[in-house]
Design an enzyme around this catalytic site. Structure first.
Site, PDB file in Angstrom:
ATOM      1  N   ASP A 162       0.835  -1.202   0.000  1.00 53.70           N
ATOM      2  CA  ASP A 162       0.000   0.000   0.000  1.00 53.70           C
ATOM      3  C   ASP A 162       0.875   1.260   0.000  1.00 53.70           C
ATOM      4  O   ASP A 162       2.110   1.159  -0.109  1.00 53.70           O
ATOM      5  CB  ASP A 162      -0.929  -0.068   1.227  1.00 53.70           C
ATOM      6  N   ASP A 218     -10.151   3.368  -3.423  1.00 51.92           N
ATOM      7  CA  ASP A 218     -10.825   2.145  -2.955  1.00 51.92           C
ATOM      8  C   ASP A 218     -12.241   2.013  -3.500  1.00 51.92           C
ATOM      9  O   ASP A 218     -12.995   2.988  -3.564  1.00 51.92           O
ATOM     10  CB  ASP A 218     -10.906   2.159  -1.419  1.00 51.92           C
TER      11      ASP A 218
END
Ligand code: GLA
Length: 548
Positions: A162, A218
């Site tokens: 990430d 997301d």
């Protein structure tokens, strides 16, 4: 002038093999040999975030269901855990520590369990000082080698990396490359999944770095989020390559925020776009309809097709999207997606989808399984938010080339696929509409006949066993200047017959010869190299087949 021309031709006569040899395909992506098709598996994030039900029992339960509910047989392999698996502090030796409540037996025990089911195990960390959850668990930046070694010692097969925390002045490319190298140094095969949300346009640099890269922020479990991500990801098709995929984020199928029709659209569109298929629902809690969507093998086969071409959007008007995805066996997947809130008729043709030279086409509806035949029209009434997807195959009779030597640009391709704009007849690739290219020119030499393409391109002609030889003069068109680099390959029946080797914009023309005796088809492939797809305008000049 004539002397210069002759010299160029002599230099060009580096005749590449006419014999059938199977060679390893050119490396165009991260060379870890993994994820040659998009990864299929599970990740807990979409269903649990950091809640307490994310724990050892969940991970084991998912692995059990992969086996007992047929997901493993359908191709799902990776059981991955996301953020919040760690304790907030590293141990005194600097190692990450598994959260003692969620994973009382550690991570290796869970990985061992997953492996005992014949599955693979994935983990998560961040290319910054902390992970993305507000609690800020320790990130991997400046701990790349130690963390990679620890993951490898636990038996990790996949890392999602990430982008949260402080980056300490290092670019995304630097940070992700460091972890790529740290993973490679462990000697364990570990799929590397880049998650920087598309912030640094990873599709322009990440092919040699990761096996996939997130292209957007997301996803959430609602129609608007799924639709928005689809629209951002669909135009990135040219950047997707075997082993290096666009990732529009994990699946929401089964999480309850969309209708079954919408979930089928979500699953179909993700498969058409060669997305990693990571199930995001807690499979211990979903009903049969979720399993029915996730195990539709005909749709999965689109995602996992070994040609590895992300569907291109061939039209989009009034919320009526048409996507076409060329497949390894010469079929094309065609999806008719209705974005609008009412039923619509969505139409295209076999020709628009890249198919040709057949008197009829078979359409197999991959959700209803109904098969129909058409002479070329492809059309369906599609419910609001729905998707009808067909596998389209050529059938009936196919024209064969006339006896003698024929320019392939005068034949109708059986399959044609090109990264930007159409395959051009007797012109170079202009990137947009038909006929926007120029006279085919390689190394200062012009050619009246041939086809102009843009990597990645796949063009197939039907020979019907009647031909003996294919030949072409190949190279990057002069319109690319000193830019561009490709390899050009001639294939038939799954075997490579000729390969140009690396061709750059500065190179002169090269002659390719292939023995196609008895072959049904000749298949012309142009692949980008590691420097990406920029200016990869390639010419198959004077491309001919000699037939009886
Ligand atoms: C980011 C990622 C998500 C998830 C969370 C975890 O938002 O994009 O996919 O991993 O972090 O905190």
């Amino acid at each position: 002038m004539a002397g210069r021309w002759l010299g160029a031709v002599m230099a060009a006569l580096l005749i590449t093999t006419g014999m059938a040899v199977v060679v390893t395909p050119q490396a165009v992506a991260l060379e870890n040999g993994l994820s040659r098709t998009p990864v299929m598996g599970f990740n807990n994030w979409n269903s649990t975030h950091c809640r307490a039900e994310f724990n050892e029992a969940m991970v084991k339960g998912i692995a059990d269901l992969f086996v007992s509910r047929g997901l493993k047989d359908a191709g799902y392999q990776y059981v991955n855990i996301d953020d919040c698996w760690a304790e907030p502090q590293r141990a005194s030796d600097g190692n990450l520590v598994p959260n003692r409540t969620r994973f009382p037996n550690g991570i290796k025990a869970v990985a061992d369990y997953v492996h005992s089911k014949g599955l693979k195990f994935g983990i998560y960390t961040s290319a910054g000082t902390v992970t993305c959850d507000g609690q800020g668990f320790p990130g991997g930046l400046n701990h790349e080698e130690q963390d990679a070694r620890l993951f490898a010692s636990w038996g990790v097969d996949y890392l999602k990396y990430d982008n949260c925390g402080d980056h300490q002045g290092q670019s995304a490319q630097q940070r992700y490359t460091k972890m790529r190298d740290a993973l490679a140094a462990t000697g364990r095969p570990i799929v590397f999944s880049i998650c920087e949300w598309g912030s640094n346009q990873p599709w322009t640099w990440a092919q040699p770095v990761g096996n996939s890269w997130r292209t957007t922020g997301d996803i959430s479990d609602n129609w608007g989020s799924m639709l928005d991500i689809f629209k951002r990801n669909v135009g990135l098709a040219p950047y997707s390559q075997r082993g290096a995929w666009n990732d529009p984020d994990m699946l929401e199928v089964g999480n309850g925020g969309m209708t079954d029709v919408e979930y089928r659209s979500h699953f179909t569109l993700w498969s058409m776009m060669n997305s990693p298929l990571l199930i995001g629902a807690d499979l211990r809690k979903v009903g049969q309809s979720t399993f029915d969507v996730l195990t539709n093998r005909d749709v999965i086969a689109l995602d996992q097709d070994t040609l590895g071409i992300q569907a291109g959007e061939i039209s989009n008007a009034g919320g009526r999207h048409v996507l076409a995805k060329p497949l390894e066996n010469g079929d094309v997947g065609v999806a008719l997606f209705n974005e609008s809130g009412s039923a619509q008729t969505i139409s295209t043709t076999a020709t628009a989808a890249g198919l040709g030279n057949a008197t009829s086409y078979r359409l197999r509806d991959l959700w209803s399984k109904v098969e129909t035949t058409t002479s070329g029209a492809i059309s369906a009434s599609v419910p609001a938010h729905g998707t009808v997807v067909y596998r389209v195959s050529r059938q009936g009779t196919f024209a064969t080339p006339a006896a003698g030597t024929t320019q392939v640009s005068d034949l109708t391709p059986a399959l044609s696929s090109n990264a930007w704009g159409p395959v051009e007849k007797d012109r170079s690739n202009g990137e947009q509409g038909a006929n926007d290219g120029r006279t085919l020119t390689i190394g200062g030499i012009t050619y009246n006949k041939g086809i102009g393409v843009h990597a990645r391109s796949e063009v197939r002609y039907y020979l019907g066993g009647k031909c003996t030889q294919f030949t072409a003069t190949v190279g990057i068109d002069d319109e690319s200047g000193d830019n561009g680099s490709v390899t050009m390959e001639v294939w038939a029946a799954g075997t490579q017959l000729a390969n140009s080797g690396l061709l750059r914009g500065t190179d002169g023309p090269k002659v390719l010869l292939a023995d196609v005796t008895g072959q049904s088809y000749v298949h012309l492939a142009v692949l980008p190299t590691q420097d990406g797809i920029n200016y990869d305008h390639a010419d198959w000049a004077n491309a001919t087949v000699t037939c009886s």
